[in-house]
Motif scaffolding. Structure first.
Motif, PDB file in Angstrom:
ATOM      1  N   LEU A 108    -149.670  37.792  95.484  1.00 30.47           N
ATOM      2  CA  LEU A 108    -149.173  39.783  95.270  1.00 30.47           C
ATOM      3  C   LEU A 108    -148.719  40.735  94.304  1.00 30.47           C
ATOM      4  N   ARG A 109    -147.475  39.343  93.734  1.00 34.28           N
ATOM      5  CA  ARG A 109    -146.730  39.718  92.765  1.00 34.28           C
ATOM      6  C   ARG A 109    -147.655  39.035  91.598  1.00 34.28           C
ATOM      7  N   HIS A 110    -149.093  38.198  91.556  1.00 37.60           N
ATOM      8  CA  HIS A 110    -149.643  38.525  90.206  1.00 37.60           C
ATOM      9  C   HIS A 110    -150.161  39.702  90.118  1.00 37.60           C
ATOM     10  N   GLN A 111    -150.962  40.115  91.065  1.00 36.59           N
ATOM     11  CA  GLN A 111    -151.478  41.192  91.092  1.00 36.59           C
ATOM     12  C   GLN A 111    -150.948  42.346  90.525  1.00 36.59           C
ATOM     13  N   ASP A 112    -149.429  43.064  90.770  1.00 32.26           N
ATOM     14  CA  ASP A 112    -148.594  43.650  90.093  1.00 32.26           C
ATOM     15  C   ASP A 112    -148.681  43.609  88.537  1.00 32.26           C
ATOM     16  N   GLU A 113    -148.549  42.008  87.878  1.00 30.12           N
ATOM     17  CA  GLU A 113    -148.398  41.711  86.764  1.00 30.12           C
ATOM     18  C   GLU A 113    -149.833  42.176  85.642  1.00 30.12           C
ATOM     19  N   ILE A 114    -150.724  41.473  86.812  1.00 29.25           N
ATOM     20  CA  ILE A 114    -151.884  41.670  86.022  1.00 29.25           C
ATOM     21  C   ILE A 114    -152.625  43.963  86.018  1.00 29.25           C
ATOM     22  N   ARG A 115    -151.639  44.174  86.404  1.00 28.61           N
ATOM     23  CA  ARG A 115    -151.869  45.484  86.908  1.00 28.61           C
ATOM     24  C   ARG A 115    -151.843  46.336  85.754  1.00 28.61           C
ATOM     25  N   THR A 116    -150.144  45.841  85.672  1.00 30.37           N
ATOM     26  CA  THR A 116    -149.557  45.704  84.656  1.00 30.37           C
ATOM     27  C   THR A 116    -150.425  46.215  83.032  1.00 30.37           C
ATOM     28  N   TYR A 117    -150.653  44.842  83.221  1.00 30.78           N
ATOM     29  CA  TYR A 117    -151.123  43.685  81.959  1.00 30.78           C
ATOM     30  C   TYR A 117    -152.692  44.771  81.761  1.00 30.78           C
ATOM     31  N   LEU A 118    -153.409  45.088  82.356  1.00 26.85           N
ATOM     32  CA  LEU A 118    -154.568  45.594  81.720  1.00 26.85           C
ATOM     33  C   LEU A 118    -154.237  47.215  82.248  1.00 26.85           C
ATOM     34  N   GLY A 119    -152.930  47.385  82.423  1.00 28.07           N
ATOM     35  CA  GLY A 119    -153.339  49.490  82.585  1.00 28.07           C
ATOM     36  C   GLY A 119    -154.466  50.308  83.529  1.00 28.07           C
ATOM     37  N   TYR A 120    -154.094  49.226  84.728  1.00 29.09           N
ATOM     38  CA  TYR A 120    -154.548  49.797  85.883  1.00 29.09           C
ATOM     39  C   TYR A 120    -153.280  50.507  86.873  1.00 29.09           C
ATOM     40  N   LEU A 121    -153.670  51.567  88.150  1.00 30.77           N
ATOM     41  CA  LEU A 121    -152.654  51.887  88.686  1.00 30.77           C
ATOM     42  C   LEU A 121    -152.961  51.735  89.916  1.00 30.77           C
ATOM     43  N   GLU A 122    -152.332  51.784  90.794  1.00 31.36           N
ATOM     44  CA  GLU A 122    -152.298  52.030  92.233  1.00 31.36           C
ATOM     45  C   GLU A 122    -152.937  53.378  92.762  1.00 31.36           C
ATOM     46  N   LEU A 123    -153.805  53.543  93.882  1.00 32.49           N
ATOM     47  CA  LEU A 123    -154.055  54.409  94.266  1.00 32.49           C
ATOM     48  C   LEU A 123    -152.618  55.851  94.570  1.00 32.49           C
ATOM     49  N   SER A 124    -152.256  57.051  94.218  1.00 32.72           N
ATOM     50  CA  SER A 124    -151.512  58.153  93.925  1.00 32.72           C
ATOM     51  C   SER A 124    -151.770  58.859  94.743  1.00 32.72           C
ATOM     52  N   PRO A 125    -150.683  59.675  95.090  1.00 34.76           N
ATOM     53  CA  PRO A 125    -150.798  61.054  95.340  1.00 34.76           C
ATOM     54  C   PRO A 125    -151.731  61.755  94.232  1.00 34.76           C
ATOM     55  N   ALA A 126    -151.368  61.613  92.982  1.00 39.61           N
ATOM     56  CA  ALA A 126    -152.615  62.079  91.857  1.00 39.61           C
ATOM     57  C   ALA A 126    -153.316  61.395  91.621  1.00 39.61           C
ATOM     58  N   SER A 127    -153.356  60.684  92.006  1.00 42.51           N
ATOM     59  CA  SER A 127    -154.775  60.387  92.064  1.00 42.51           C
ATOM     60  C   SER A 127    -156.192  60.601  92.441  1.00 42.51           C
ATOM     61  N   VAL A 128    -155.434  60.286  94.888  1.00 42.25           N
ATOM     62  CA  VAL A 128    -156.157  61.721  95.468  1.00 42.25           C
ATOM     63  C   VAL A 128    -156.418  62.727  95.573  1.00 42.25           C
ATOM     64  N   ILE A 129    -155.364  63.192  94.910  1.00 44.52           N
ATOM     65  CA  ILE A 129    -155.785  65.001  94.177  1.00 44.52           C
ATOM     66  C   ILE A 129    -156.617  64.926  93.912  1.00 44.52           C
ATOM     67  N   ALA A 130    -156.720  63.902  92.701  1.00 45.45           N
ATOM     68  CA  ALA A 130    -158.088  64.413  91.663  1.00 45.45           C
ATOM     69  C   ALA A 130    -159.856  64.068  92.370  1.00 45.45           C
ATOM     70  N   VAL A 131    -159.336  62.908  93.386  1.00 47.91           N
ATOM     71  CA  VAL A 131    -161.078  62.533  93.638  1.00 47.91           C
ATOM     72  C   VAL A 131    -161.269  63.799  94.487  1.00 47.91           C
ATOM     73  N   ILE A 132    -160.356  64.499  95.680  1.00 48.20           N
ATOM     74  CA  ILE A 132    -160.603  65.596  96.394  1.00 48.20           C
ATOM     75  C   ILE A 132    -160.661  67.002  95.437  1.00 48.20           C
ATOM     76  N   ARG A 133    -160.678  67.074  94.445  1.00 47.37           N
ATOM     77  CA  ARG A 133    -161.388  67.306  93.515  1.00 47.37           C
ATOM     78  C   ARG A 133    -162.487  67.740  93.299  1.00 47.37           C
ATOM     79  N   VAL A 134    -162.789  66.799  92.656  1.00 46.10           N
ATOM     80  CA  VAL A 134    -164.213  65.733  92.461  1.00 46.10           C
ATOM     81  C   VAL A 134    -165.593  66.345  94.107  1.00 46.10           C
TER      82      VAL A 134
END
Length: 216
Positions: A108-134
């Motif tokens: 899990l620690r590596h996953q956090d580091e990889i997300r940051t390195y590759l520029g990925y985000l975790e599912l957040s309220p903002a991304s959920v709202i974007a999906v709802i709009r679509v």
């Protein structure tokens, strides 16, 4: 009070998510080159790993995210062709990654580091709202089945570089939005009907005594 909850369409095919976020086949040579080949930056990032099995495990996690859009918790589901390709990229001898994937805290620690390195985000309220709009925009135009909507959500999240969540999370989101759209449509239609026509339509839903089906 009348229950206006709209139940799912029984004729709609059930959604199969058994292969979601997994390898359904071996990646092609072109896909291996595109998603699993390690750059100089990748190698510098992975240089923090001290043992061969940790190095291979973290590299596989990094490549899995690039290829699948999510992480894998069970290393045994990664095709041998992938493991061999990444191991050869690292220039290390054959090694098992079973212990690495069982070490949850490290993984899990590596996953956090990889997300940051590759520029990925975790599912957040903002991304959920974007999906709802679509979803709202699509469902207001036509009544799509759940499989089409599921693919739409995953494409939207990948475009926004959000790590794909569990399948049940996406399913619940789709059903909530679909119910919302259906209820809005019901209210719009209901508000435009006279009391007489509303009663006639409701009578079509009633099941006559001794029967098993409504007139509708």
């Amino acid at each position: 009070m009348r229950d206006n909850t709209i139940t799912p369409n029984p004729t709609e095919p059930s959604l199969d998510t058994s292969t979601y976020g997994t390898y359904t086949r071996d990646p092609s040579p072109e896909e291996l080159e595109a998603h699993f080949k390690l750059s100089n930056e990748d190698r510098l990032f992975l240089a923090q790993c001290r043992t061969p099995h940790t190095l291979l495990g973290m590299a596989l996690q990094l490549c899995n995210l690039r290829y699948l859009g999510t992480f894998i918790t069970d290393g045994s589901t990664i095709p041998p062709v992938v493991q061999i390709f990444v191991r050869q990229e690292l220039g290390i001898q054959p090694v098992s990654v079973r212990s690495y994937f069982k070490a949850k805290i490290t993984r899990l620690r590596h996953q956090d580091e990889i997300r940051t390195y590759l520029g990925y985000l975790e599912l957040s309220p903002a991304s959920v709202i974007a999906v709802i709009r679509v979803l709202l925009n699509r469902l207001k135009v036509c009544e799509e089945n759940e499989a089409v909507l599921f693919d739409l959500v995953t494409r939207t999240l990948l475009e926004k570089r959000v790590v794909l969540p569990g399948a049940t999370t996406i399913e619940r989101l789709i059903r909530r939005v679909r119910e919302r759209v259906r209820m809005q449509l019901y209210k719009q239609i209901n508000s435009r009907l006279s009391k007489t026509y509303r009663q006639k339509l409701e009578n079509l839903l009633l099941v006559p005594k001794g029967d098993f089906r409504s007139l509708l």
